[in-house]
Motif scaffolding. Structure first.
Motif, mmCIF file in Angstrom:
data_model
loop_
_atom_site.group_PDB
_atom_site.id
_atom_site.type_symbol
_atom_site.label_atom_id
_atom_site.label_comp_id
_atom_site.label_asym_id
_atom_site.label_seq_id
_atom_site.Cartn_x
_atom_site.Cartn_y
_atom_site.Cartn_z
ATOM 1 N N SER A 66 0.889 -1.191 -0.061
ATOM 2 C CA SER A 66 -0.132 -0.119 0.137
ATOM 3 C C SER A 66 0.778 1.308 0.011
ATOM 4 O O SER A 66 0.681 2.055 -0.573
ATOM 5 N N LYS A 67 1.871 1.097 0.751
ATOM 6 C CA LYS A 67 2.779 2.177 0.888
ATOM 7 C C LYS A 67 3.600 2.726 -0.375
ATOM 8 O O LYS A 67 3.590 3.709 -1.095
ATOM 9 N N ALA A 68 3.948 1.526 -1.246
ATOM 10 C CA ALA A 68 4.367 1.417 -2.451
ATOM 11 C C ALA A 68 3.503 2.147 -3.512
ATOM 12 O O ALA A 68 3.901 2.779 -4.323
ATOM 13 N N LEU A 69 2.283 1.576 -3.406
ATOM 14 C CA LEU A 69 1.535 2.175 -4.291
ATOM 15 C C LEU A 69 0.903 3.585 -4.220
ATOM 16 O O LEU A 69 0.624 4.340 -5.215
ATOM 17 N N GLU A 70 0.925 3.941 -3.018
ATOM 18 C CA GLU A 70 0.691 5.356 -2.867
ATOM 19 C C GLU A 70 1.532 6.220 -3.386
ATOM 20 O O GLU A 70 1.530 7.273 -3.832
#
Length: 139
Positions: A66-70
């Motif tokens: 999720s952090k990478a996607l954000e």
């Protein structure tokens, strides 16, 4: 008991110190350096997700992806200026969309190969971005 509280306080203090360091670096960075920091953050989150997949830690894997996607969607892709960047910006937007789909697939299927491919693509773009910064600094 007090050593547990001390360790907990130390952990919170170390985390706060790290956040201040990141915030300071962010506030003093030029726009080019900020993009480099986004690449580094996304790649770091992908590496963490790979470790969590291998350890079977589903919750932390999801947080890391999720952090990478954000970072990819709300940082790198959002920073593109299609009007000024033209075809290059359009191609980067498509590439960031593809990377986001790889990350979603990795999350859904615990697919390390998708993480590897996303990391390689981001690494290639980051490398080119760093070269641009070096050329600008020299020229």
């Amino acid at each position: 008991m007090s050593s547990m509280r001390g360790a907990s306080a130390y952990g919170r203090g170390a985390g706060a110190y790290a956040r201040v360091g990141i915030e300071s670096a962010t506030m003093s960075a030029n726009p080019h350096r900020l993009i480099v920091m986004l690449f580094d953050g996304a790649i770091g989150a992908i590496r963490a997700a790979r470790i969590h997949i291998e350890a079977g830690n589903t919750g932390e894997k999801g947080k890391s992806i999720s952090k990478a996607l954000e970072i990819v969607n709300d940082g790198l892709a959002a920073a593109l200026d299609i009007e000024k960047g033209g075809e290059i910006a359009e191609r980067l937007a498509s590439l960031y969309d593809y990377i986001a789909r790889l990350l979603l697939s990795a999350n859904l299927h615990n697919d390390v190969e998708s993480l590897d491919q996303a990391e390689r693509l981001l690494g290639d773009i980051a490398s080119a971005w760093r070269e641009i910064g070096t050329a600008e600094a020299q020229g």
